[in-house]
Motif scaffolding. Structure first.
Motif, PDB file in Angstrom:
ATOM      1  N   SER A  31       2.697  14.708   9.104  1.00 54.85           N
ATOM      2  CA  SER A  31       3.897  14.092   8.520  1.00 54.85           C
ATOM      3  C   SER A  31       3.789  13.887   7.022  1.00 54.85           C
ATOM      4  CB  SER A  31       4.169  12.742   9.199  1.00 54.85           C
ATOM      5  OG  SER A  31       4.382  12.897  10.578  1.00 54.85           O
ATOM      6  N   GLY A  32       2.620  14.140   6.451  1.00 55.22           N
ATOM      7  CA  GLY A  32       2.452  13.936   5.016  1.00 55.22           C
ATOM      8  C   GLY A  32       2.284  12.484   4.631  1.00 55.22           C
ATOM      9  N   THR A  33       1.767  11.673   5.529  1.00 58.20           N
ATOM     10  CA  THR A  33       1.511  10.266   5.217  1.00 58.20           C
ATOM     11  C   THR A  33       0.503  10.181   4.078  1.00 58.20           C
ATOM     12  OG1 THR A  33       1.821   9.791   7.571  1.00 58.20           O
ATOM     13  CG2 THR A  33       0.845   8.055   6.229  1.00 58.20           C
ATOM     14  N   ARG A  34       0.757   9.320   3.115  1.00 58.06           N
ATOM     15  CA  ARG A  34      -0.106   9.239   1.937  1.00 58.06           C
ATOM     16  C   ARG A  34      -0.966   7.985   1.897  1.00 58.06           C
ATOM     17  NH1 ARG A  34       0.618  11.993  -2.416  1.00 58.06           N
ATOM     18  NH2 ARG A  34      -1.616  11.594  -2.534  1.00 58.06           N
ATOM     19  N   VAL A  35      -0.473   6.886   2.493  1.00 53.30           N
ATOM     20  CA  VAL A  35      -1.219   5.623   2.441  1.00 53.30           C
ATOM     21  C   VAL A  35      -1.216   5.002   3.835  1.00 53.30           C
ATOM     22  CG1 VAL A  35      -1.269   3.272   1.523  1.00 53.30           C
ATOM     23  CG2 VAL A  35      -0.736   5.195   0.004  1.00 53.30           C
ATOM     24  N   VAL A  36      -2.398   4.620   4.305  1.00 53.97           N
ATOM     25  CA  VAL A  36      -2.541   3.958   5.606  1.00 53.97           C
ATOM     26  C   VAL A  36      -3.389   2.711   5.404  1.00 53.97           C
ATOM     27  CG1 VAL A  36      -3.280   4.183   8.008  1.00 53.97           C
ATOM     28  CG2 VAL A  36      -2.452   6.203   6.774  1.00 53.97           C
ATOM     29  N   THR A  37      -2.938   1.580   5.956  1.00 52.02           N
ATOM     30  CA  THR A  37      -3.682   0.325   5.846  1.00 52.02           C
ATOM     31  C   THR A  37      -3.772  -0.329   7.220  1.00 52.02           C
ATOM     32  OG1 THR A  37      -1.690  -0.957   5.355  1.00 52.02           O
ATOM     33  CG2 THR A  37      -2.881  -0.037   3.479  1.00 52.02           C
ATOM     34  N   SER A  38      -4.703  -1.271   7.350  1.00 48.28           N
ATOM     35  CA  SER A  38      -4.879  -1.907   8.657  1.00 48.28           C
ATOM     36  C   SER A  38      -5.734  -3.155   8.518  1.00 48.28           C
ATOM     37  CB  SER A  38      -5.567  -0.930   9.619  1.00 48.28           C
ATOM     38  OG  SER A  38      -5.812  -1.543  10.880  1.00 48.28           O
ATOM     39  N   TYR A  39      -5.721  -3.954   9.573  1.00 51.04           N
ATOM     40  CA  TYR A  39      -6.779  -4.920   9.825  1.00 51.04           C
ATOM     41  C   TYR A  39      -7.217  -4.669  11.262  1.00 51.04           C
ATOM     42  CZ  TYR A  39      -9.658  -9.001  10.260  1.00 51.04           C
ATOM     43  OH  TYR A  39     -10.741  -9.810  10.466  1.00 51.04           O
ATOM     44  N   HIS A  84       5.702   6.869  -1.585  1.00 50.19           N
ATOM     45  CA  HIS A  84       4.712   7.442  -0.670  1.00 50.19           C
ATOM     46  C   HIS A  84       4.994   6.995   0.760  1.00 50.19           C
ATOM     47  CE1 HIS A  84       2.677   8.527  -4.305  1.00 50.19           C
ATOM     48  NE2 HIS A  84       2.385   7.276  -4.620  1.00 50.19           N
ATOM     49  N   LEU A  85       5.008   7.940   1.697  1.00 49.68           N
ATOM     50  CA  LEU A  85       5.122   7.580   3.108  1.00 49.68           C
ATOM     51  C   LEU A  85       3.893   6.764   3.488  1.00 49.68           C
ATOM     52  CD1 LEU A  85       6.449   7.745   5.910  1.00 49.68           C
ATOM     53  CD2 LEU A  85       5.276   9.937   6.231  1.00 49.68           C
ATOM     54  N   ALA A  86       4.105   5.548   3.976  1.00 49.90           N
ATOM     55  CA  ALA A  86       3.005   4.623   4.238  1.00 49.90           C
ATOM     56  C   ALA A  86       3.033   4.157   5.686  1.00 49.90           C
ATOM     57  CB  ALA A  86       3.083   3.422   3.303  1.00 49.90           C
ATOM     58  N   THR A  87       1.860   3.802   6.186  1.00 52.42           N
ATOM     59  CA  THR A  87       1.720   3.304   7.558  1.00 52.42           C
ATOM     60  C   THR A  87       0.766   2.118   7.567  1.00 52.42           C
ATOM     61  OG1 THR A  87       2.165   5.410   8.644  1.00 52.42           O
ATOM     62  CG2 THR A  87       0.839   3.843   9.871  1.00 52.42           C
ATOM     63  N   VAL A  88       1.100   1.109   8.356  1.00 53.44           N
ATOM     64  CA  VAL A  88       0.183  -0.001   8.596  1.00 53.44           C
ATOM     65  C   VAL A  88       0.040  -0.153  10.095  1.00 53.44           C
ATOM     66  CG1 VAL A  88       2.040  -1.741   8.525  1.00 53.44           C
ATOM     67  CG2 VAL A  88      -0.326  -2.436   8.102  1.00 53.44           C
TER      68      VAL A  88
END
Length: 623
Positions: A31-39, A84-88
């Motif tokens: 999907s071209g995700t550029r930033v992924v974050t998490s806890y 940027h396409l981002a995901t958490v």
């Protein structure tokens, strides 16, 4: 494939047996995700494990474990504002931590789009409640896609990413524990990395306003509600909802993993009801549901946890003046636990007993009943030594102990009985402070892990200092986020991607103004007990740092070294007086007590740490 990382970066189309969490990462890449974050939090940590398998210099997106879920959401939000396409992603109750920021997202135009991956936990496999996060979606006007299996995890993430980027919105991808961990062969599309990623910041204040002033709230809310109508049409046009027609006057409306249970139950049923499987439970596909209701005399709504879908379907039937009988939850048990095939069969049999046969009763097994096996601390765990020492220092039956989230929560179990109340991560300093008020007779001790200290514990500590609460905080420092899979935290000396300067717990405490800080290794049990007595004698807020590395992680690292061999302890039966302190008070699972009172050591469990040696009154435990 050589390894998971190579598989995830494969360019031509391919298929592979993967778990839902792994399929999600491939979808992020395509999907071209550029930033992924998490806890970290179950059932989602394996997403990070899959990301970790991709070498940093080949990883097509940035990833970080943030200090908590709220910060992770804000970092992803900031990245999406820059185009940027981002995901958490995080676990179910993590959304409670993120909620203050999350509920604002639908009111903003997110230039790059944002996907929020939630790991809900029906059945309480690894959580403190059965929280149904669809309520948050309704409250915040955030659309929800709900996959049923790893293939749909892969496909629905790509749909969520497209929707989020196209409309500049936040979209929830709601997984549940068994969807995260289920495995199946998934057919992946090809992937071609961009020749040159677009890193140009595209934040445009004119797409806002991004400041939620009073004058902007109503226009923003109006836009969010209009967006939901657009989302409903968008999902309809992409044919994500499925209808299975069996020519019946009865129907079932279902979404997510529950569909698989329905499919399994109906496999042996002759008179099968029709099924409407929803890809997006919010916003509801009103037209499709109304058509399904109108075509059936009776419809059963099947959903885990709360009756959010049932209420909406019933309201829809009423608004359309339909005579269809809509049946939902009938008993309290319908609200509790996972909708496994057995449970779904029971529900459908109660609903339509003449066509859905009851569950077959298994023959009683002619074996000895298996005893209960409660969760317990690992062999060698420093928390066990800490609890054993601290218990000796506490006034008998006179101290209030407050727990927190982490491996040390297991201190509540026998034989330690440490931690009599618990709410959520970082709550112990605040709860303990409240329990000191108007309390002149009982000491209050709170426990807090080092990972939780950085996650949510610091505000409670500041409050205890600011308002001069008299309590002792035991900070259980083991250098990792052990409970969810040994992820690093701000005090570990490493983040997800590289070595960093460790933020020292003691210096943070001193910087906040804590005057009385005691510190020792938990294996020094007598010293720890003495420190606890000194701390509790003070009429002020004080901290005892009980430090020891996580021995499960330490032992795993040791086993990778060539020539390593564990050296279990043994019981000198001539010296043993069968006082059973090792079993009844220290409680290491490596010890076994026979019917005649004899204690032996399970060599498969013992890691040879020797923390138990000092606990034996007769010195019968030896190397």
């Amino acid at each position: 494939m050589k390894n998971m990382g190579d598989m995830l970066l494969t360019r031509p189309p391919f298929s592979e047996i993967v778990m839902g969490n792994t399929a999600l990462v491939r979808a992020m890449i395509e999907s071209g995700t550029r930033v992924v974050t998490s806890y970290p939090g179950s059932p989602t940590p394996e997403i990070a494990t899959a990301i970790k398998s991709i070498p940093l210099d080949r990883r097509p997106f940035y990833f970080e474990f943030s200090t908590n879920e709220k910060v992770a959401t804000e970092v992803a939000f900031g990245a999406s504002l820059n185009g940027h396409l981002a995901t958490v992603f995080f676990k179910s109750v993590g959304l409670n931590v993120a909620a203050d920021s999350f509920v604002q997202l639908s009111l903003m135009h997110l230039v790059g789009g944002m996907v929020i991956v939630l790991g809900d936990d029906p059945g309480v496999n690894s959580s403190q409640n059965e929280q149904d996060n669809r309520h948050y979606a309704y409250m915040s006007y955030t659309p929800v896609l709900e996959p049923a299996n790893p293939t749909e995890v892969y496909c629905f993430y790509k749909e969520a990413a497209t929707l989020a980027a196209t409309m500049g919105k936040a979209v929830i991808l709601r997984l549940t524990t068994h969807v995260c961990h289920a495995k199946e062969r998934v057919a992946f599309a090809g992937w071609t990395p961009p020749a040159q990623p677009d890193n140009t910041p595209r934040f445009d204040p004119a797409r806002g306003p991004y400041i939620p002033l009073v004058s902007a709230v109503f226009p923003k809310k109006r836009q969010a509600l209009e967006d939901l109508q657009r989302v409903e049409r968008w999902v309809d046009e992409r044919n994500l909802h499925r209808t299975i027609n069996n020519g019946s006057a009865r129907g079932i409306i279902v979404s997510g993993m529950v569909y698989l249970s329905v499919e399994e139950v109906l496999a042996e049923v002759v008179d099968k009801p029709d099924i409407l499987k929803l890809a997006m439970p919010y916003p509801l596909p009103s037209r499709k549901i109304a058509e399904f209701l109108a075509a059936h005399e009776e419809v059963k709504v099947l959903e885990e946890l709360d009756d959010t879908l049932e209420k909406e379907v019933k309201a829809l039937a009423f608004d359309h003046q339909l005579t269809t009988r809509v049946r939902g939850k009938a008993t309290v048990e319908d609200w509790i636990g996972e909708y496994t095939p057995d449970k779904v069969r029971d529900i459908l049999h109660r609903t339509w007993p003449e066509s859905i046969p009851p569950r077959k009763t298994a023959a009683a097994a002619a074996t000895v009943p298996i005893p209960a096996r409660p969760p317990q601390l690992c062999p060698g765990c420093g928390h066990r030594s800490a609890f054993h020492a601290i218990k000796q220092a506490l006034p008998a039956d006179d101290t209030i102990t407050v727990a927190d989230i982490g491996c040390h929560t297991l201190g509540f179990q026998e034989p330690y009985r440490m931690g009599e109340v618990l709410l959520c991560m970082g709550a112990s300093p605040g709860i303990a402070a409240g329990m000191t008020l108007f309390n002149t007779t009982r000491k209050v001790v709170a426990f807090l892990g080092d990972s939780t200290f950085f996650h949510a514990g610091i505000p409670g500590i500041i409050n205890a200092l600011f308002n001069k609460h008299n309590l002792t905080l035991v900070l259980m420092e083991n250098g990792t986020t052990a409970m969810t899979g040994h992820q690093d935290h701000a005090g570990s000396g490493r983040n997800f991607n590289e070595a960093t300067e460790a933020i020292p717990v003691r210096q943070v405490l001193a910087g906040l103004g804590v005057q009385h800080i005691f510190e020792t290794d938990t294996y020094q049990q007598q010293e720890l007990a003495d420190m606890m007595r000194q701390a509790m004698a003070l009429d002020t807020f004080n901290v005892v740092i009980a430090r020891h590395p996580c021995m499960l992680l330490f032992a795993r690292k040791q086993r990778k070294k060539s020539g390593y061999a564990p050296h279990p302890v043994r019981i000198d039966q001539q010296q043993c007086a069968q006082i059973h302190t090792c079993v009844q008070e220290f409680g290491c699972p490596s010890f076994s007590r026979a019917a005649d009172g004899t204690v032996t050591v399970n060599r498969e469990l013992c890691i040879g740490d020797g923390s138990c040696i000092q606990t034996c009154p007769t010195k019968a435990i030896t190397r």
